[in-house]
Scaffold this active site. Structure first.
Site, PDB file in Angstrom:
ATOM      1  N   TRP A 182       0.781  -1.177  -0.052  1.00 20.26           N
ATOM      2  CA  TRP A 182      -0.101  -0.058  -0.104  1.00 20.26           C
ATOM      3  C   TRP A 182       1.013   1.139   0.063  1.00 20.26           C
ATOM      4  O   TRP A 182       1.909   1.175   0.780  1.00 20.26           O
ATOM      5  CB  TRP A 182      -1.080   0.138   1.236  1.00 20.26           C
ATOM      6  CG  TRP A 182      -1.588   1.287   1.356  1.00 20.26           C
ATOM      7  CD1 TRP A 182      -2.788   1.756   0.697  1.00 20.26           C
ATOM      8  CD2 TRP A 182      -1.191   2.549   2.084  1.00 20.26           C
ATOM      9  NE1 TRP A 182      -3.170   2.738   1.035  1.00 20.26           N
ATOM     10  CE2 TRP A 182      -2.343   3.740   1.905  1.00 20.26           C
ATOM     11  CE3 TRP A 182      -0.388   2.951   2.853  1.00 20.26           C
ATOM     12  CZ2 TRP A 182      -2.271   4.722   2.323  1.00 20.26           C
ATOM     13  CZ3 TRP A 182      -0.376   4.356   3.573  1.00 20.26           C
ATOM     14  CH2 TRP A 182      -1.323   5.154   3.150  1.00 20.26           C
ATOM     15  N   GLU A 223      -3.113  -3.093  -2.383  1.00 19.07           N
ATOM     16  CA  GLU A 223      -4.434  -2.288  -1.714  1.00 19.07           C
ATOM     17  C   GLU A 223      -4.426  -0.956  -2.066  1.00 19.07           C
ATOM     18  O   GLU A 223      -3.494  -0.089  -2.024  1.00 19.07           O
ATOM     19  CB  GLU A 223      -3.951  -2.361  -0.359  1.00 19.07           C
ATOM     20  CG  GLU A 223      -5.011  -1.702   0.752  1.00 19.07           C
ATOM     21  CD  GLU A 223      -4.692  -1.783   1.952  1.00 19.07           C
ATOM     22  OE1 GLU A 223      -5.163  -1.031   2.808  1.00 19.07           O
ATOM     23  OE2 GLU A 223      -3.298  -1.927   2.584  1.00 19.07           O
ATOM     24  N   LYS A 225      -6.576   3.019  -2.020  1.00 22.56           N
ATOM     25  CA  LYS A 225      -7.182   3.825  -1.086  1.00 22.56           C
ATOM     26  C   LYS A 225      -7.993   4.957  -1.715  1.00 22.56           C
ATOM     27  O   LYS A 225      -7.522   5.387  -2.983  1.00 22.56           O
ATOM     28  CB  LYS A 225      -6.255   4.545  -0.302  1.00 22.56           C
ATOM     29  CG  LYS A 225      -6.775   5.128   1.138  1.00 22.56           C
ATOM     30  CD  LYS A 225      -5.695   5.382   2.154  1.00 22.56           C
ATOM     31  CE  LYS A 225      -6.436   6.175   3.282  1.00 22.56           C
ATOM     32  NZ  LYS A 225      -5.489   6.382   4.414  1.00 22.56           N
ATOM     33  N   ASP A 256      -9.738  -2.860   1.876  1.00 21.25           N
ATOM     34  CA  ASP A 256      -9.933  -2.581   2.944  1.00 21.25           C
ATOM     35  C   ASP A 256     -11.073  -1.745   3.479  1.00 21.25           C
ATOM     36  O   ASP A 256     -11.628  -0.998   2.332  1.00 21.25           O
ATOM     37  CB  ASP A 256      -8.488  -1.416   3.213  1.00 21.25           C
ATOM     38  CG  ASP A 256      -8.374  -0.846   4.775  1.00 21.25           C
ATOM     39  OD1 ASP A 256      -9.603  -0.269   5.124  1.00 21.25           O
ATOM     40  OD2 ASP A 256      -7.335  -1.132   5.257  1.00 21.25           O
ATOM     41  N   HIS A 259     -11.359   2.024   2.804  1.00 20.23           N
ATOM     42  CA  HIS A 259     -10.726   2.767   1.690  1.00 20.23           C
ATOM     43  C   HIS A 259     -11.704   2.855   0.533  1.00 20.23           C
ATOM     44  O   HIS A 259     -11.336   3.058  -0.505  1.00 20.23           O
ATOM     45  CB  HIS A 259      -9.635   1.922   1.169  1.00 20.23           C
ATOM     46  CG  HIS A 259      -8.473   2.022   2.275  1.00 20.23           C
ATOM     47  ND1 HIS A 259      -7.062   1.415   2.118  1.00 20.23           N
ATOM     48  CD2 HIS A 259      -8.435   2.493   3.468  1.00 20.23           C
ATOM     49  CE1 HIS A 259      -6.392   1.544   3.256  1.00 20.23           C
ATOM     50  NE2 HIS A 259      -7.113   2.331   3.865  1.00 20.23           N
ATOM     51  N   HIS A 283      -8.584  -6.237   4.551  1.00 20.22           N
ATOM     52  CA  HIS A 283      -8.190  -5.534   6.180  1.00 20.22           C
ATOM     53  C   HIS A 283      -9.569  -4.814   6.554  1.00 20.22           C
ATOM     54  O   HIS A 283     -10.234  -4.084   5.900  1.00 20.22           O
ATOM     55  CB  HIS A 283      -7.426  -4.378   5.426  1.00 20.22           C
ATOM     56  CG  HIS A 283      -5.828  -4.688   5.674  1.00 20.22           C
ATOM     57  ND1 HIS A 283      -4.791  -3.740   5.507  1.00 20.22           N
ATOM     58  CD2 HIS A 283      -5.365  -5.987   5.712  1.00 20.22           C
ATOM     59  CE1 HIS A 283      -3.609  -4.429   5.432  1.00 20.22           C
ATOM     60  NE2 HIS A 283      -4.014  -5.700   5.677  1.00 20.22           N
ATOM     61  N   ASP A 291     -11.867   7.109   6.392  1.00 24.95           N
ATOM     62  CA  ASP A 291     -11.013   6.137   6.896  1.00 24.95           C
ATOM     63  C   ASP A 291     -10.514   6.272   8.159  1.00 24.95           C
ATOM     64  O   ASP A 291      -9.209   6.700   8.259  1.00 24.95           O
ATOM     65  CB  ASP A 291     -10.140   5.749   5.769  1.00 24.95           C
ATOM     66  CG  ASP A 291      -9.081   4.608   6.125  1.00 24.95           C
ATOM     67  OD1 ASP A 291      -9.462   3.877   6.697  1.00 24.95           O
ATOM     68  OD2 ASP A 291      -7.785   4.974   5.771  1.00 24.95           O
ATOM     69  N   ASP A 293     -10.259   4.542  10.793  1.00 22.97           N
ATOM     70  CA  ASP A 293      -9.638   3.430  11.437  1.00 22.97           C
ATOM     71  C   ASP A 293      -9.887   3.227  13.014  1.00 22.97           C
ATOM     72  O   ASP A 293      -9.102   2.935  13.700  1.00 22.97           O
ATOM     73  CB  ASP A 293      -8.094   3.291  11.240  1.00 22.97           C
ATOM     74  CG  ASP A 293      -7.571   3.204   9.911  1.00 22.97           C
ATOM     75  OD1 ASP A 293      -7.633   2.055   9.445  1.00 22.97           O
ATOM     76  OD2 ASP A 293      -7.082   4.123   9.412  1.00 22.97           O
ATOM     77  N   ASP A 323      -7.102  -3.910  10.475  1.00 23.71           N
ATOM     78  CA  ASP A 323      -6.403  -2.802  10.486  1.00 23.71           C
ATOM     79  C   ASP A 323      -7.048  -1.667  11.030  1.00 23.71           C
ATOM     80  O   ASP A 323      -7.898  -0.968  10.507  1.00 23.71           O
ATOM     81  CB  ASP A 323      -5.919  -2.377   9.152  1.00 23.71           C
ATOM     82  CG  ASP A 323      -5.376  -1.264   8.502  1.00 23.71           C
ATOM     83  OD1 ASP A 323      -4.425  -0.882   9.535  1.00 23.71           O
ATOM     84  OD2 ASP A 323      -4.914  -1.093   7.221  1.00 23.71           O
TER      85      ASP A 323
END
Length: 416
Positions: A182, A223, A225, A256, A259, A283, A291, A293, A323
């Site tokens: 990534w 990956e 985003k 993800d 993302h 993820h 995003d 997290d 993640d």
């Protein structure tokens, strides 16, 4: 009492044609890749001062791990409260160099021998990620797509070193290591050239993956985003870029959950990926408006992701990693909450009569389908989960939090 409640729940689910014993057995074999970077706020061991390059960690809860020993101890504590045998997901910034300054482009397997020893002693697998952020060689927000060939060369060499390390992990631990690329590359404002950076990224990736590694030990993924802090207008490694690159080069495109645009959900993408790809990598995070997290919770989207994996008979095809990074709460608790919730979601999905529900859909029995989906929400899933925890020798319900609080008082708070 736990077993008695379980036996009653077993009868209830048997009425739907669901075997709870079989579900528990399946869940015990499912490995979640637990991200090491939750334990130290994505800081690593290089002393560059924490996450940067489109990534932000908020909060300053006491007890952040500062050394390899502290991070491993915290992971151990979390693992003692999580059922099953899982994996640990590492980033390159967690190389253990014993005080020697080593460029990321020059890291070697020897810098991760302590992690391999750690994994072997606990029967764990390891996954790996090149770290293309939080470093002086991230120039103008760019790495593998930078106009300067010397910048690209540095990061190409880093990614190749990481694939060598991943192969070492796979050989030593006897199970494949997922190596995920990534990058944060993008622009803050509207670009004058969208194609150029993407052509450079493609060329960099081609050079990285021209390196031969044993596919028995390395699973390559890329990956995407949608955007990052400071790169809001244009992301070089977009979803469509990597889906095309992965398909053309016979590798996995990692999804993800944070993302994508706020109205997109990964649960709706999994089945499309399974049509065309042998495996899918995830993820799992929890985006809040973007995003962000956040720690994974047992919400609708997590359950939908798990249902897509289970009802499509894809437990061996979908590779699940976590993640997220939250520094506003106890970091060990964050690992336990997120991992147990991912496992709960899988168990919840395993306890659904998926074949019956599919037939209802195919026969246009939409009223009955809605009834069943809603009634399943109050079936005694929790009693099956508690029994799984008991037979896995980990605490049930919120009993695990007592252990975390004790560890906080005896270890974490003393790190100040």
């Amino acid at each position: 009492m736990t077993k008695e409640r379980y036996l009653e729940a077993k009868k209830v689910y048997a009425g739907l044609g669901v075997d709870t014993d079989e579900a528990i057995q399946e869940l015990s074999k499912e490995k979640i890749s637990i991200h090491c970077w939750q334990g130290d706020d994505v800081t690593g061991f290089e002393n560059f001062g924490g996450a940067s390059g489109g990534i932000a960690v908020t909060g300053n809860y006491p007890g952040r791990a500062r050394t390899p020993e502290e991070l491993m101890a915290d992971i151990d504590k979390a693992l003692s409260l999580i059922p099953g045998k899982n994996k640990i997901n590492l980033h390159a910034i967690y190389a253990i160099t014993n005080g020697e300054k080593v460029e990321r482009s020059d890291i070697k397997p020897e810098h991760f021998t302590k992690w391999v020893e750690f994994a072997k002693e606990r029967g764990l697998g390891l996954d790996f990620n090149p770290t293309l952020f939080s470093h002086p060689m991230v120039k103008d927000g760019m790495t593998l797509s930078h106009p300067d060939p010397e910048v690209r060369k540095y990061w190409i060499k880093h990614c190749q070193a990481c694939r060598t390390i991943s192969e070492y992990f796979g050989k030593e631990l006897g199970q494949p290591c997922l190596c995920n690329v990534w990058i944060p590359d993008g622009l803050k404002d509207v670009p004058a050239d969208r194609l150029g950076p993407r052509m450079r990224l493609k060329e960099s990736l081609d050079e990285i993956f021209s390196q031969k590694v044993d596919s028995r030990y390395v699973i390559d993924t890329v990956e995407s985003k949608v955007f990052g802090i400071g790169v809001e207008s244009y992301t070089v490694g977009s979803s469509d870029f990597y889906m095309n690159y992965a398909a053309k080069n016979n590798m996995l495109c990692l999804l993800d959950t944070g993302h994508y645009h706020p109205t997109e959900v990964v649960s709706d993408k999994i089945s499309s990926m399974l049509v065309f790809s042998e495996k899918v990598a995830l993820h799992v995070s929890r985006p809040v408006r973007w995003d962000s997290d956040h720690v994974v919770v047992f919400d609708d989207e997590l359950r939908e992701i798990a249902k897509e994996i289970v009802r499509n008979d894809a437990l061996d095809r979908v590779l699940i990693a976590l993640d997220y990074f939250d520094a506003s709460i106890n970091r060990v608790a964050a690992w336990v909450i997120g991992t147990r919730n991912m496992q709960k979601a899988l168990l919840y999905a395993m306890l659904m009569p998926s074949e019956k529900l599919k037939k209802m859909q195919d026969n246009a029995n939409f009223t009955e389908l809605l009834v069943m989906n809603e009634e399943m929400k109050t079936y005694p899933f929790g009693d099956v989960w508690d029994y799984f925890c008991e037979t896995s020798n980990v605490p049930q319900k919120d009993e695990w939090f007592k252990t975390v609080k004790e560890y906080e008082d005896e270890v974490l708070f003393k790190r100040q």
